[in-house]
Write an enzyme that holds these catalytic residues in place. Structure first.
Site, short mmCIF file in Angstrom:
data_model
loop_
_atom_site.label_atom_id
_atom_site.label_comp_id
_atom_site.label_asym_id
_atom_site.label_seq_id
_atom_site.Cartn_x
_atom_site.Cartn_y
_atom_site.Cartn_z
CD GLU A 94 -2.51 -1.04 2.28
OE1 GLU A 94 -3.03 -0.19 3.16
OE2 GLU A 94 -3.46 -1.96 2.60
CB CYS A 107 2.11 7.42 3.00
SG CYS A 107 2.73 6.03 3.92
CB CYS A 114 6.40 -5.54 9.27
SG CYS A 114 7.64 -4.37 10.23
CB CYS A 118 4.53 -2.72 16.78
SG CYS A 118 5.88 -2.04 16.12
CB CYS A 121 1.27 -2.31 13.53
SG CYS A 121 1.89 -2.35 11.74
CD GLU A 164 12.28 -0.42 10.53
OE1 GLU A 164 11.22 0.02 11.40
OE2 GLU A 164 13.30 0.36 10.33
CB SER A 214 7.24 4.56 16.00
OG SER A 214 7.61 4.35 14.55
CG ASN A 216 4.82 3.88 19.03
OD1 ASN A 216 4.25 5.03 18.90
ND2 ASN A 216 4.96 2.80 17.85
CG ASN A 290 -5.98 4.01 12.07
OD1 ASN A 290 -7.31 4.77 11.56
ND2 ASN A 290 -5.39 5.43 11.83
CB CYS A 335 0.25 1.26 6.04
SG CYS A 335 0.16 2.62 4.31
N1 SAH Z 1 8.03 0.25 10.59
C1 SAH Z 1 8.76 1.76 10.01
C2 SAH Z 1 7.38 2.59 9.20
C3 SAH Z 1 5.82 2.07 9.20
S1 SAH Z 1 5.13 2.17 10.47
C4 SAH Z 1 7.54 2.66 11.95
O1 SAH Z 1 7.41 1.34 13.06
O2 SAH Z 1 8.12 3.68 12.07
C5 SAH Z 1 4.57 4.01 10.56
C6 SAH Z 1 3.81 4.36 11.50
O3 SAH Z 1 2.49 4.05 11.45
C7 SAH Z 1 4.28 4.10 13.04
O4 SAH Z 1 4.47 5.82 13.35
C8 SAH Z 1 3.18 3.51 13.83
O5 SAH Z 1 3.51 3.72 15.31
C9 SAH Z 1 2.24 3.50 13.07
N2 SAH Z 1 0.70 2.67 12.96
C10 SAH Z 1 0.96 1.02 12.63
N3 SAH Z 1 -0.55 0.59 13.13
C11 SAH Z 1 -0.86 1.63 13.53
C12 SAH Z 1 -1.94 2.16 14.00
N4 SAH Z 1 -3.11 0.90 13.84
N5 SAH Z 1 -3.03 2.87 14.55
C13 SAH Z 1 -2.10 4.05 14.60
N6 SAH Z 1 -0.64 4.37 14.06
C14 SAH Z 1 -0.82 2.97 13.86
FE1 SF4 Z 2 6.50 -2.62 10.99
FE2 SF4 Z 2 6.59 -0.54 12.25
FE3 SF4 Z 2 4.06 -2.32 12.07
FE4 SF4 Z 2 5.82 -2.07 13.79
S1 SF4 Z 2 4.45 0.06 13.43
S2 SF4 Z 2 5.36 -4.17 13.18
S3 SF4 Z 2 7.98 -1.38 12.71
S4 SF4 Z 2 5.76 -1.63 9.83
#
Ligand code: SAH
Ligand code: SF4
Length: 380
Positions: A94, A107, A114, A118, A121, A164, A214, A216, A290, A335
């Site tokens: 995406e 983006c 990945c 996390c 995510c 990542e 991130s 978090n 989200n 995403c």
């Molecule tokens: N892997 C990298 C980049 C992709 S994720 C990273 O983790 O930074 C991009 C951002 O989306 C990150 O800050 C992550 O914490 C956030 N993210 C992922 N899933 C999410 C969700 N369900 N709601 C809000 N933010 C989310």
């Molecule tokens: Fe991967 Fe970033 Fe999603 Fe964590 S938040 S699983 S590092 S894409």
């Protein structure tokens, strides 16, 4: 049969060498490079000022293929759109188009999946995929840039889609080198979950994109819980690596912080976060969670009042902060969710659901997208 190499996978210097072997005179190679890196041509036939015979010779050895768009969401109120691409091996990724007044951000995904995993995510939920090639990352960029005819000088790129980026380091660097042809490094942001060796390697490059990390969670225990990679790269060591990251004049690090209701959104968490990042030249980007049916049921987006309270506490502790409330930003943060909708549920996902004690799996409604991007009491 061996498939032809994609010329977009070559870093600019390697491209020059490769073209030098079959293209003469030298100015022709320069023209071809421009067709690719400046104009984003996805076929040799598009290169109308290059002799037909030379185009045919190039096509015998190389391709310029980009991923194909399989779905676009209808534009949200602010014009943002999510794109689903399919790759040659059938994987799907995406990207998000986000017009923002004078500027436009795209983006990009860096991996199809990945491995960081996390727990909040969707991309992490579906597990490791594979690294995207430079052609696949550049293809997302040029396809969307062409579709919306965005002037290059208005463009920003963020690597905040699936994957990542620092675990796909070499291809990321090639992609950056090509993007720099059109965009200054400060127009590009790489978002990472905090892969310390990758951060140190990025620091050693001549040119640096902006960095978003991130975080978090405000402490080791909770960060381990929602970002298991924290066991490998502890939060204090991550902060130490950010302290040594070379920051260009006028730039700030971005600290991303996903807000989960009742988990990390209390004023005391804001204070702990402010302490954690004290002394870093950084601003915080708070991202309301989200929701998605594939994610644990207990994870909820905080109320607006809780978000405001968290942000106000940060501000009162001297932290600059923005809240990601626009639709485009929201769908970008989510995403993996578009792909997730279509993906057959894996055994792992069912097992996880059972472990969660979730029985219905009813699709929860996406948070009603507020269509404003609010800069929250920025303080310098
Ligand atoms: N892997 C990298 C980049 C992709 S994720 C990273 O983790 O930074 C991009 C951002 O989306 C990150 O800050 C992550 O914490 C956030 N993210 C992922 N899933 C999410 C969700 N369900 N709601 C809000 N933010 C989310
Ligand atoms: Fe991967 Fe970033 Fe999603 Fe964590 S938040 S699983 S590092 S894409």
């Amino acid at each position: 049969m061996k498939t032809n190499d994609n010329l977009y996978d070559l870093a600019p210097r390697r491209l020059e060498q490769a073209l030098g072997e079959i293209v003469s005179p030298p100015f022709r190679a320069k023209q071809i490079e421009e067709w690719m890196h400046v104009r984003g041509a996805d076929s040799f036939d598009a290169m109308t000022n290059i002799p037909k015979e030379l185009r045919a010779r190039l096509a015998e050895r190389y391709t310029l293929d980009f991923p194909h768009v399989v779905e676009r969401t209808t534009p949200a109120g602010d014009g943002s759109q999510k794109y689903l691409f399919t790759l040659n091996d059938g994987q799907r990724i995406e990207s998000v188009y986000m017009p923002m007044g004078e500027r436009t951000s795209i983006c990009l995904s860096s991996q199809a999946g990945c491995a960081v995993g996390c727990t909040f995510c969707v991309t992490g939920f579906f597990g490791a995929g594979r690294n995207l090639t430079p052609a696949e990352m550049l293809g997302q960029f040029f396809t969307i840039q062409h579709e919306h005819a965005v002037p290059m000088e208005q463009m920003n790129v963020v690597f905040m889609g699936m994957g990542e980026p620092l675990l796909n380091f070499e291809h990321l660097v090639t992609t950056l080198e090509v993007l720099y042809r059109n965009l200054a490094p400060k127009r590009i942001t790489v978002s990472t979950s905090g892969i310390i060796p990758g951060l140190d390697e990025l620091a050693r490059l001549d040119r640096h994109p902006n960095l978003a990390v991130s975080i978090n969670a405000p402490d080791q225990r909770r960060r381990e819980e929602i970002m298991p990679i924290t066991k490998k790269y502890p939060i204090e060591e991550l902060i130490a690596s950010l302290r040594r990251f070379p920051l260009e004049k006028g730039r700030d690090l971005t600290i991303e912080y996903v807000l989960l209701a009742g988990y990390n959104d209390a004023p005391s968490d804001a204070i702990a976060l402010a302490r954690l990042i004290r002394g870093l030249r950084a601003k915080v980007n708070a991202i309301p969670f989200n929701a998605d049916p594939n994610l644990p049921a207990w994870m909820k987006r905080p109320s607006d009042a809780a978000i405001d309270r968290f942000v106000d506490t940060l501000v009162s502790h001297g932290v600059r902060v923005t809240v990601r409330r626009s639709k485009g930003r929201e769908i970008a943060a989510a995403c993996g969710q578009l792909r997730g909708k279509a993906e057959p549920r894996s055994r792992a996902s069912r097992e996880r659901e059972l472990a969660d004690g979730r029985v219905d799996g009813a699709a929860r409604v996406q948070p009603a997208g507020e269509q404003r991007h609010r800069v929250h009491r920025e303080r310098r």
